[in-house]
Design an enzyme around this catalytic site. Sequence first.
Site, short mmCIF file in Angstrom:
data_model
loop_
_atom_site.label_atom_id
_atom_site.label_comp_id
_atom_site.label_asym_id
_atom_site.label_seq_id
_atom_site.Cartn_x
_atom_site.Cartn_y
_atom_site.Cartn_z
N LYS A 73 20.26 -79.79 -42.55
CA LYS A 73 19.40 -80.55 -43.46
C LYS A 73 17.94 -80.16 -43.23
CE LYS A 73 18.33 -85.29 -44.85
NZ LYS A 73 18.69 -86.70 -44.66
N SER A 142 19.94 -89.28 -48.69
CA SER A 142 19.01 -88.18 -48.70
C SER A 142 19.62 -86.87 -48.21
CB SER A 142 17.79 -88.52 -47.83
OG SER A 142 18.14 -88.56 -46.45
N SER A 166 21.83 -92.60 -45.85
CA SER A 166 21.55 -91.21 -46.18
C SER A 166 22.62 -90.20 -45.79
CB SER A 166 20.23 -90.78 -45.56
OG SER A 166 19.19 -91.60 -46.01
#
Length: 195
Positions: A73, A142, A166
């Site tokens: 990420k 996210s 997330s």
Amino acid sequence: MKDLECLSASQAVKALSRREIKATDLLLSCLDRIGQRESLVKAFGKENSLVRAKTLDKGALRGILHGLPIGVKDLFDTFDLPTSYGSAAYANHYPSTDAVSVALLRQAGGIILGKTVSTEFASFKSGPTTNPHNLLHTPGGSSSGSAAAVADYMVSLATGSQTAGSIIRPASFCGVIGYKPSFGKISTGGVKRKV
């Protein structure tokens, strides 16, 4: 074995440790899948990891994740890849060190294939990622790029972070397993938090 990109992380790790498949072949399978689908899914930008895969193929087993391509990420610092935290304000930012978790993945033999899309600072402004099962739907956020990349067989393992939902929300939206460890189990050093 064909369709190597479709192996789960545990299947791939087992096949790599038994030398039934090569890290290079698995990585090329993932890169090929990314080449076919990235323009639609927009999960992440691939980086050239072939040198690491070839090195791992020639040497002794390096750890439990030996040769496994992993998406990271864009909230996690990487010394060799740009880390923008999902924000144009940090375009072309190269941290001097890896996040602790990324360093541990590398130490375990993992190959950091590239950075997956994150919402800006893991907050509300979403990125371009689509849900691989229906390109008109959201992948959630996210950790959108990580969940979409795993769901679309670009990688079998990717990192995420969870301030609220997330990890579990995008995993659920994309139909993959999302695991959020207890606080304090994995260091968050080198992972950007809200600004």
